[in-house]
Design a protein around this motif. Sequence first.
Motif, PDB file in Angstrom:
ATOM      1  N   ALA A  73      94.585  54.882  64.759  1.00  0.00           N
ATOM      2  CA  ALA A  73      94.125  53.647  64.119  1.00  0.00           C
ATOM      3  C   ALA A  73      94.086  53.845  62.609  1.00  0.00           C
ATOM      4  O   ALA A  73      93.795  54.936  62.110  1.00  0.00           O
ATOM      5  CB  ALA A  73      92.750  53.261  64.642  1.00  0.00           C
ATOM      6  N   GLN A  74      94.375  52.783  61.892  1.00  0.00           N
ATOM      7  CA  GLN A  74      94.360  52.844  60.423  1.00  0.00           C
ATOM      8  C   GLN A  74      93.068  52.292  59.838  1.00  0.00           C
ATOM      9  O   GLN A  74      92.765  52.542  58.668  1.00  0.00           O
ATOM     10  CB  GLN A  74      95.540  52.031  59.870  1.00  0.00           C
ATOM     11  CG  GLN A  74      96.895  52.513  60.334  1.00  0.00           C
ATOM     12  CD  GLN A  74      97.928  51.410  60.198  1.00  0.00           C
ATOM     13  OE1 GLN A  74      97.930  50.447  60.954  1.00  0.00           O
ATOM     14  NE2 GLN A  74      98.801  51.537  59.217  1.00  0.00           N
ATOM     15  N   ALA A  75      92.354  51.511  60.631  1.00  0.00           N
ATOM     16  CA  ALA A  75      91.164  50.834  60.121  1.00  0.00           C
ATOM     17  C   ALA A  75      90.140  50.699  61.227  1.00  0.00           C
ATOM     18  O   ALA A  75      90.467  50.785  62.420  1.00  0.00           O
ATOM     19  CB  ALA A  75      91.532  49.458  59.567  1.00  0.00           C
ATOM     20  N   HIS A  94      87.017  48.084  62.461  1.00  0.00           N
ATOM     21  CA  HIS A  94      86.257  46.837  62.344  1.00  0.00           C
ATOM     22  C   HIS A  94      84.899  47.066  62.984  1.00  0.00           C
ATOM     23  O   HIS A  94      84.814  47.350  64.182  1.00  0.00           O
ATOM     24  CB  HIS A  94      86.979  45.688  63.040  1.00  0.00           C
ATOM     25  CG  HIS A  94      86.429  44.335  62.683  1.00  0.00           C
ATOM     26  ND1 HIS A  94      85.115  43.973  62.943  1.00  0.00           N
ATOM     27  CD2 HIS A  94      87.005  43.254  62.079  1.00  0.00           C
ATOM     28  CE1 HIS A  94      84.912  42.733  62.514  1.00  0.00           C
ATOM     29  NE2 HIS A  94      86.036  42.279  61.988  1.00  0.00           N
ATOM     30  N   CYS A 109      93.501  44.477  54.126  1.00  0.00           N
ATOM     31  CA  CYS A 109      94.845  44.985  53.838  1.00  0.00           C
ATOM     32  C   CYS A 109      95.212  44.849  52.362  1.00  0.00           C
ATOM     33  O   CYS A 109      96.311  45.241  51.958  1.00  0.00           O
ATOM     34  CB  CYS A 109      95.882  44.230  54.671  1.00  0.00           C
ATOM     35  SG  CYS A 109      95.919  44.711  56.392  1.00  0.00           S
ATOM     36  N   LEU A 166      90.787  40.730  58.207  1.00  0.00           N
ATOM     37  CA  LEU A 166      91.901  41.666  58.342  1.00  0.00           C
ATOM     38  C   LEU A 166      92.838  41.573  57.148  1.00  0.00           C
ATOM     39  O   LEU A 166      93.314  42.599  56.628  1.00  0.00           O
ATOM     40  CB  LEU A 166      92.656  41.391  59.646  1.00  0.00           C
ATOM     41  CG  LEU A 166      91.856  41.557  60.945  1.00  0.00           C
ATOM     42  CD1 LEU A 166      92.741  41.320  62.155  1.00  0.00           C
ATOM     43  CD2 LEU A 166      91.214  42.927  61.026  1.00  0.00           C
ATOM     44  N   PHE A 219      97.794  45.845  59.207  1.00  0.00           N
ATOM     45  CA  PHE A 219      97.599  47.068  59.978  1.00  0.00           C
ATOM     46  C   PHE A 219      98.440  47.045  61.259  1.00  0.00           C
ATOM     47  O   PHE A 219      98.716  45.980  61.813  1.00  0.00           O
ATOM     48  CB  PHE A 219      96.116  47.205  60.378  1.00  0.00           C
ATOM     49  CG  PHE A 219      95.153  47.194  59.227  1.00  0.00           C
ATOM     50  CD1 PHE A 219      95.152  48.225  58.300  1.00  0.00           C
ATOM     51  CD2 PHE A 219      94.248  46.155  59.064  1.00  0.00           C
ATOM     52  CE1 PHE A 219      94.256  48.223  57.240  1.00  0.00           C
ATOM     53  CE2 PHE A 219      93.357  46.146  58.010  1.00  0.00           C
ATOM     54  CZ  PHE A 219      93.362  47.175  57.094  1.00  0.00           C
ATOM     55  N   ILE A 272      86.627  47.762  57.524  1.00  0.00           N
ATOM     56  CA  ILE A 272      86.855  46.319  57.379  1.00  0.00           C
ATOM     57  C   ILE A 272      85.508  45.652  57.112  1.00  0.00           C
ATOM     58  O   ILE A 272      84.850  45.101  57.989  1.00  0.00           O
ATOM     59  CB  ILE A 272      87.559  45.738  58.616  1.00  0.00           C
ATOM     60  CG1 ILE A 272      88.881  46.476  58.840  1.00  0.00           C
ATOM     61  CG2 ILE A 272      87.819  44.236  58.443  1.00  0.00           C
ATOM     62  CD1 ILE A 272      89.626  46.060  60.084  1.00  0.00           C
ATOM     63  N   ALA A 330      89.192  57.045  66.323  1.00  0.00           N
ATOM     64  CA  ALA A 330      90.154  56.334  65.482  1.00  0.00           C
ATOM     65  C   ALA A 330      91.319  57.249  65.105  1.00  0.00           C
ATOM     66  O   ALA A 330      92.501  56.858  65.175  1.00  0.00           O
ATOM     67  CB  ALA A 330      89.473  55.799  64.233  1.00  0.00           C
ATOM     68  N   THR A 338      94.791  47.141  69.214  1.00  0.00           N
ATOM     69  CA  THR A 338      93.361  47.430  69.079  1.00  0.00           C
ATOM     70  C   THR A 338      92.935  48.553  70.013  1.00  0.00           C
ATOM     71  O   THR A 338      93.492  48.735  71.101  1.00  0.00           O
ATOM     72  CB  THR A 338      92.514  46.179  69.379  1.00  0.00           C
ATOM     73  OG1 THR A 338      92.890  45.652  70.669  1.00  0.00           O
ATOM     74  CG2 THR A 338      92.714  45.120  68.317  1.00  0.00           C
ATOM     75  N   ILE A 386      93.957  48.890  64.843  1.00  0.00           N
ATOM     76  CA  ILE A 386      92.576  49.021  64.367  1.00  0.00           C
ATOM     77  C   ILE A 386      91.682  49.421  65.528  1.00  0.00           C
ATOM     78  O   ILE A 386      91.969  49.110  66.696  1.00  0.00           O
ATOM     79  CB  ILE A 386      92.039  47.722  63.721  1.00  0.00           C
ATOM     80  CG1 ILE A 386      91.963  46.586  64.753  1.00  0.00           C
ATOM     81  CG2 ILE A 386      92.880  47.316  62.520  1.00  0.00           C
ATOM     82  CD1 ILE A 386      91.242  45.345  64.241  1.00  0.00           C
TER      83      ILE A 386
END
Length: 676
Positions: free
Chosen positions: A75-77, A79, A321, A317, A2, A103, A70, A28, A5
């Motif tokens: 952001a792609q993901a 957590h 992915c 992580l 990523f 995630i 996000a 982040t 995130i």
Amino acid sequence: MFKKILIANRGEIACRVAQTARRLGVMTVAVYSDADARAQHVRACDEAVHIGGNAAKDSYLQWQRILDAAQATGAQAIHPGYGFLSENEDFARACAAAGLVFIGPPPEAIAAMGSKAAAKSLMERAGVPLVPGYHGANNEPAFLQGEAERIGFPVLIKASAGGGGRGMRRVDRAEDFAAALASCQREAKASFGDDHVLVERYVTRPRHVEIQVFGDTQGNCVYLFERDCSVQRRHQKVLEEAPAPGMSAARRAEMGAAAVAAAKAVGYVGAGTVEFIAEPTADGDLRFYFMEMNTRLQVEHPVTEAITGHDLVEWQLRVACGEPLPAGQDELKIHGHAIEARICAENPDGGFLPATGSLDVMRWPAHVSFQRNADAERFHDPAAVRVDAGVREGDAISPYYDSMIAKLIVWGADRAQALARLDAALRDTHIVGLSTNVAFLRRVVNGRAFSTADLDTALIERERDALFNTGALPLEQAAAGVAAHTLAAEAALEGADPWSRRDGWRIFGGARRRIELQVGKARHIAFLERLHDGALRLTVGEQGWRFTAKSLGEGRHDVLLGEQRLTLTVYAQGEKVAVFGAAGTLELQEIDPIAHAGEGAAEGGRLTAPMPGKVIAFLAAAGDVVTSGQPLAVMEAMKMEHTLAAPRDGTVAELLYAVGDQVPEGAELLKLAAQE
């Protein structure tokens, strides 16, 4: 990997994820509440987005705001850390619908294991041993009472959607079951939005052993050995260690295989923990029963990292992915022994009541690591001490979230070395400004039961006499620290002029100064006397010692008290003084008699809020006659319920708050009149 995130959490886990992400070149985004505007995790991330008010329900549980943050930041993901939304299947589905990678495990796996009752049914079909109990859908109080009586007391009531010790009660007698059930369901509803519970036999002297599992999207799944989390208070973990003492290689492999089978049964992906209740067998090994699966990373994951040399957040992580697991089962080995101590803002001697306030002093041991080094050579590092913290000196612990300040993790070549390192690290951990469990942890670590690995979840209660209201720094050592600190402060003000001397020198002989100390409600008088030969003598009560002190800087003093050589560290703020030494810690007040002249005695016999929180229930009404120690009110603070008892006999004259009201610390909750 990523590019960016968002971390949908706070505190030390958000800092931990940010550290690993930075090492991997991943940016982040932090989210924060009003209370966390200046929090450490906000500074640890590259960007930050405000998502709401102080309470978790107004911020960290507002998932649409988190999804919006996000997408707004690219952001792609996401957590989720642990707690809050980490095991919320609806949030996981919402992430996928928004085009974001969650995630964590698939929503279906969270659903399958998110209900303790459903998970037990699944494990029963898979042939995994279960503790006898009722795990069905009928939650009528009368029916559950009957099931408890069928199972046999003691029983354990557990929130089906619960975790972290919330929504859990042990019940020893049939007549106590109804009240415990109501409290358990109320707490479960408030914490998880679901008041469904299960009832099972309470295993006598159980150990809590859990297996760390990890799966990837290619269908691979491994276990990274076990953790023993038996040392608990109020069903919440206090100390965790890996590997579990006394476990045979054969039983380890058996439990690991069972855990992997459980994970594969639900198509598990990512980090998870399969938890077991274990009890000793006649041959000294452990018999185990499935308890639950936590579909997230656990608070105690650092001890697994310490004995395996693998970074579990990095694994998360990479797996998210689409990469395969970084290691196969045959590549995973145990190196040495690790122990984690949860350092919390709480008062162990006061029933572990959570504490709030400012971290006026927060000093960690020397040579501590604040982020994990994945180099396998760290297993040979003689200073293998790690701190995971989400706060800094000067920060405040608020009533809105849990009470954990930090995690102190040590590694040793074997358990004995790990124990010695943990004791030394706790000795050198100095926190001032609010009550903490650091001294209590030292007593547990040095106690007979833990040091000899005589473990079970009732260890703290079994060892109560040795663990509570004991082990503080002796008064004479604390007085020596106060005297040394005073002399050092005065010496710093002296100049070359002999008339500026403040050490009590007199041309015609000695001089004596009075030092008035208060520990709790008890007053003690000490005297520091300069003798005719120039030597100093410290007297506390009827005992006296020759005394010398040399300042080592930063509040540390080399003290000779009679024949004892001591290194004492002193932190003073006004009249409040905290003295730390090898034998323990003592917080006290150095009283200025003039400043306190004319003060009256505090009014006693009032039922007051011990900390900020919400009134959940009153257990008596106006006009009721009550006796000392009778439960009168229930408060909720820091995610836990706290029952408040009558401070004396009397009659309830008036309730001063309503159920649901937020009350400040020290607020009088009801008027208690004397009995006529």
